[in-house]
Design an enzyme around this catalytic site. Structure first.
Site, PDB file in Angstrom:
ATOM      1  N   GLN A  50     -11.781   1.387 -23.481  1.00  0.00           N
ATOM      2  CA  GLN A  50     -12.511   0.581 -22.502  1.00  0.00           C
ATOM      3  C   GLN A  50     -13.840   0.093 -23.066  1.00  0.00           C
ATOM      4  O   GLN A  50     -14.603   0.865 -23.642  1.00  0.00           O
ATOM      5  CB  GLN A  50     -12.771   1.391 -21.229  1.00  0.00           C
ATOM      6  CG  GLN A  50     -13.404   0.558 -20.123  1.00  0.00           C
ATOM      7  CD  GLN A  50     -13.799   1.388 -18.927  1.00  0.00           C
ATOM      8  OE1 GLN A  50     -14.782   2.113 -18.969  1.00  0.00           O
ATOM      9  NE2 GLN A  50     -13.019   1.282 -17.847  1.00  0.00           N
ATOM     10  N   CYS A  79     -18.860  -0.545 -13.523  1.00  0.00           N
ATOM     11  CA  CYS A  79     -20.053   0.288 -13.692  1.00  0.00           C
ATOM     12  C   CYS A  79     -21.191  -0.230 -12.825  1.00  0.00           C
ATOM     13  O   CYS A  79     -21.604  -1.387 -12.952  1.00  0.00           O
ATOM     14  CB  CYS A  79     -20.477   0.318 -15.154  1.00  0.00           C
ATOM     15  SG  CYS A  79     -21.923   1.365 -15.454  1.00  0.00           S
ATOM     16  N   LYS A 118     -10.739  -2.790 -14.944  1.00  0.00           N
ATOM     17  CA  LYS A 118     -11.110  -1.926 -13.831  1.00  0.00           C
ATOM     18  C   LYS A 118     -12.165  -2.643 -13.004  1.00  0.00           C
ATOM     19  O   LYS A 118     -13.178  -3.115 -13.531  1.00  0.00           O
ATOM     20  CB  LYS A 118     -11.663  -0.588 -14.314  1.00  0.00           C
ATOM     21  CG  LYS A 118     -12.043   0.333 -13.157  1.00  0.00           C
ATOM     22  CD  LYS A 118     -12.849   1.542 -13.602  1.00  0.00           C
ATOM     23  CE  LYS A 118     -13.278   2.341 -12.365  1.00  0.00           C
ATOM     24  NZ  LYS A 118     -14.200   3.435 -12.690  1.00  0.00           N
ATOM     25  N   HIS A 146     -11.330   0.664  -8.042  1.00  0.00           N
ATOM     26  CA  HIS A 146     -12.192   1.698  -7.476  1.00  0.00           C
ATOM     27  C   HIS A 146     -12.525   1.284  -6.053  1.00  0.00           C
ATOM     28  O   HIS A 146     -13.120   0.215  -5.836  1.00  0.00           O
ATOM     29  CB  HIS A 146     -13.468   1.846  -8.307  1.00  0.00           C
ATOM     30  CG  HIS A 146     -14.322   2.998  -7.897  1.00  0.00           C
ATOM     31  ND1 HIS A 146     -15.189   3.620  -8.765  1.00  0.00           N
ATOM     32  CD2 HIS A 146     -14.461   3.659  -6.730  1.00  0.00           C
ATOM     33  CE1 HIS A 146     -15.820   4.602  -8.143  1.00  0.00           C
ATOM     34  NE2 HIS A 146     -15.393   4.636  -6.894  1.00  0.00           N
ATOM     35  N   ASN A 181      -8.527   4.511  -7.917  1.00  0.00           N
ATOM     36  CA  ASN A 181      -9.652   5.328  -8.368  1.00  0.00           C
ATOM     37  C   ASN A 181     -10.604   5.556  -7.200  1.00  0.00           C
ATOM     38  O   ASN A 181     -10.820   4.665  -6.386  1.00  0.00           O
ATOM     39  CB  ASN A 181     -10.381   4.623  -9.515  1.00  0.00           C
ATOM     40  CG  ASN A 181     -11.599   5.370 -10.011  1.00  0.00           C
ATOM     41  OD1 ASN A 181     -12.662   4.785 -10.203  1.00  0.00           O
ATOM     42  ND2 ASN A 181     -11.472   6.658 -10.238  1.00  0.00           N
ATOM     43  N   GLY A 182     -11.143   6.779  -7.114  1.00  0.00           N
ATOM     44  CA  GLY A 182     -12.085   7.119  -6.056  1.00  0.00           C
ATOM     45  C   GLY A 182     -11.519   8.165  -5.113  1.00  0.00           C
ATOM     46  O   GLY A 182     -10.364   8.094  -4.703  1.00  0.00           O
ATOM     47  N   ASN A 183     -12.332   9.170  -4.802  1.00  0.00           N
ATOM     48  CA  ASN A 183     -11.942  10.295  -3.935  1.00  0.00           C
ATOM     49  C   ASN A 183     -10.938  11.224  -4.594  1.00  0.00           C
ATOM     50  O   ASN A 183     -10.275  11.994  -3.899  1.00  0.00           O
ATOM     51  CB  ASN A 183     -11.347   9.831  -2.601  1.00  0.00           C
ATOM     52  CG  ASN A 183     -12.334   9.070  -1.738  1.00  0.00           C
ATOM     53  OD1 ASN A 183     -13.498   8.927  -2.095  1.00  0.00           O
ATOM     54  ND2 ASN A 183     -11.861   8.574  -0.614  1.00  0.00           N
ATOM     55  N   ALA A 205     -12.369   9.874 -13.183  1.00  0.00           N
ATOM     56  CA  ALA A 205     -13.382   9.822 -14.233  1.00  0.00           C
ATOM     57  C   ALA A 205     -14.213  11.100 -14.225  1.00  0.00           C
ATOM     58  O   ALA A 205     -13.912  12.066 -14.911  1.00  0.00           O
ATOM     59  CB  ALA A 205     -14.256   8.584 -14.051  1.00  0.00           C
ATOM     60  N   GLU A 206     -15.249  11.141 -13.373  1.00  0.00           N
ATOM     61  CA  GLU A 206     -16.122  12.312 -13.379  1.00  0.00           C
ATOM     62  C   GLU A 206     -15.421  13.553 -12.842  1.00  0.00           C
ATOM     63  O   GLU A 206     -15.715  14.668 -13.258  1.00  0.00           O
ATOM     64  CB  GLU A 206     -17.387  12.013 -12.565  1.00  0.00           C
ATOM     65  CG  GLU A 206     -18.258  10.954 -13.218  1.00  0.00           C
ATOM     66  CD  GLU A 206     -19.610  10.842 -12.547  1.00  0.00           C
ATOM     67  OE1 GLU A 206     -20.130  11.870 -12.094  1.00  0.00           O
ATOM     68  OE2 GLU A 206     -20.134   9.729 -12.480  1.00  0.00           O
TER      69      GLU A 206
END
Length: 445
Positions: A50, A79, A118, A146, A181-183, A205-206
């Site tokens: 990426q 981002c 993304k 996301h 992506n997310g949650n 990701a995190e």
């Protein structure tokens, strides 16, 4: 996320972030040298690389260096951080559709591997759909979505909107490949997200940094030295086992050496005295080592796999080091490339897990849980509090830390316990809650 301009301009930057062979990455053609780490078919495929960029030429030049060693190149349009604003990339390109189209289309036409992207959602469903259609029309083969807007970060992070991803799924061509992506806070969210969004895959990701086992199934065979088996079907990989696995990977693949021999991890019923003595002997080496001499004699290594070790381990151990501050301090003193130092921290973690397992084993099965706090009406909650409502509470917060945060938020400060960038709080369900098992920080997932 790699910076495309820096990557294409600087061999040093490339070598600091991408190592397909042991030779410097100076040519766009595939090297004849043996495969080493990044993109090695034996252990690092499939691989997407990426980049962030705002110029088609920079993105194509950078992508051509990695194309021989990966399966796709991804453009980051998600981002939300300040550095992305100042550099004019990531989510701060989303008003500049022409620039985005040109970058993706240039790679689609001229790169030897597919291009993916993304994105974040926009203000409305209709605008988000148009945005996604533009990205796909430029030539993106996979679209990662996301479910948060660009301004959803920090105190305003809140929950990702899975319904927006479902709207895209229902209104884009059926052959469109979508990753959600997310949650994705723990492994249980994966199937829930797939069902809610209809996505083809999940990106974390995190959450994946804090719990590297998030996509892992439980062991097929009973393995209590690796996996914690709790009541009511609860369970998770032990953090000391994950720590060991991480160090073993560094020893084997980065340093090209066999991992040190270690005794099996503790389970209740083992010889506790012997286990403790072995690890205290390792800890004492750190205490007798002259720190001034170490600082004077130590020569840091620039290996990109060694430099992030301390940060990775702080992510993994965040709930543990908030309680065991001696481990936090020891990890903070451990310098880049000091594998003996990381092994000493591992010994301290193994002792902490041993104590936690013994405490859990001796806990009365009918112990009364701590009383719940007074509820707050959902309409009066902040985005962070709504996240806590759904996921009980952020896993990194002890009772004391949670009370402190409440006071800070009441005073309308901008200080955060953790600076967020792309995800909401992670694995909250089974960490450090009074009356619940497992004990804080001992188990992933």
């Amino acid at each position: 996320m790699l910076h495309a301009r820096l990557f294409q301009e600087s061999p040093k930057f490339r070598d600091e972030h991408f190592q397909p062979t042991r030779s410097s990455l100076v040519a766009k053609e595939k090297s004849s040298s043996p495969a080493w780490l990044d993109g090695n078919p034996e252990h690092d495929r499939p691989l997407f690389v990426q980049f962030c960029a705002n110029k088609p030429d920079d993105l194509l030049e950078a992508a051509q260096y990695v194309a021989p060693y990966c399966d796709a190149v991804d453009l980051n349009l998600g981002c939300p951080q300040g550095i992305a604003r100042s550099g004019h990339y990531g989510a701060f390109l989303q008003e500049h559709w022409d620039t985005i189209y040109k970058m993706i289309n240039r790679l689609h036409d001229e790169l030897s591997v597919p291009v993916t992207a993304k994105m974040r959602i926009l203000e409305t469903r209709e605008k988000t759909l148009d945005y996604a259609k533009m990205i796909l029309s430029a030539g993106a083969s996979i679209l990662t979505v996301h479910g948060r807007r660009r301004e959803q970060k920090g105190h305003n992070t809140g929950l990702a909107d899975w319904s927006m991803i479902r709207y895209l799924r229902d209104n884009l061509p059926a052959e469109t490949v979508i990753f959600a992506n997310g949650n994705i806070l723990n492994s249980g969210d994966i199937q829930a997200c797939l069902a809610a969004t209809g996505a083809d895959g999940i990106m974390s990701a995190e959450g994946n940094l804090s719990d590297p086992t998030i996509f892992a199934e439980p062991p097929k065979e009973y393995s209590p030295r690796e996996y914690w088996y709790g009541p009511e079907g609860k369970g998770g990989y032990r953090v000391d086992a994950v720590f060991r696995r991480y160090l073993d990977i560094i020893h084997k693949y980065t340093l090209g050496q066999s991992p040190p021999e270690r005794s099996p991890l503790y389970v209740p019923g083992d010889d506790k005295l012997k286990y403790t003595q072995e690890r205290n002997a390792t800890k004492s080496e750190d205490q007798t080592f002259n720190s001034k001499k170490r600082k004077r004699d130590y020569k840091p290594k620039a290996d990109p796999n060694l430099k992030p070790m301390q940060g990775h381990l702080f992510q993994l151990l965040r709930p543990l080091v908030s309680v065991h501050t001696d481990i936090r301090d020891a990890l903070g003193r451990t310098r880049c490339g000091d594998m003996e130092g990381f092994e000493r921290v591992l010994s301290m973690v193994e002792l902490a897990v041993m104590q936690g397992l013994d405490g859990e084993a001796s806990q009365a099965p009918n112990e009364t849980p701590a009383p719940q706090e007074d509820p707050v009406a959902e309409e009066d909650m902040t985005p962070k509090q709504k996240t806590e409502l759904k996921y009980k509470r952020p896993w990194w917060l002890s009772k004391k830390e949670k009370a402190k945060l409440a006071l800070e938020e009441a005073a309308e400060t901008k200080k955060e316990p953790i600076q967020r960038s792309d995800d909401s709080p992670k694995e909250p369900s089974s960490h450090n809650t009074a009356g619940e098992l497992p004990k804080a920080a001992l188990v992933c997932g």
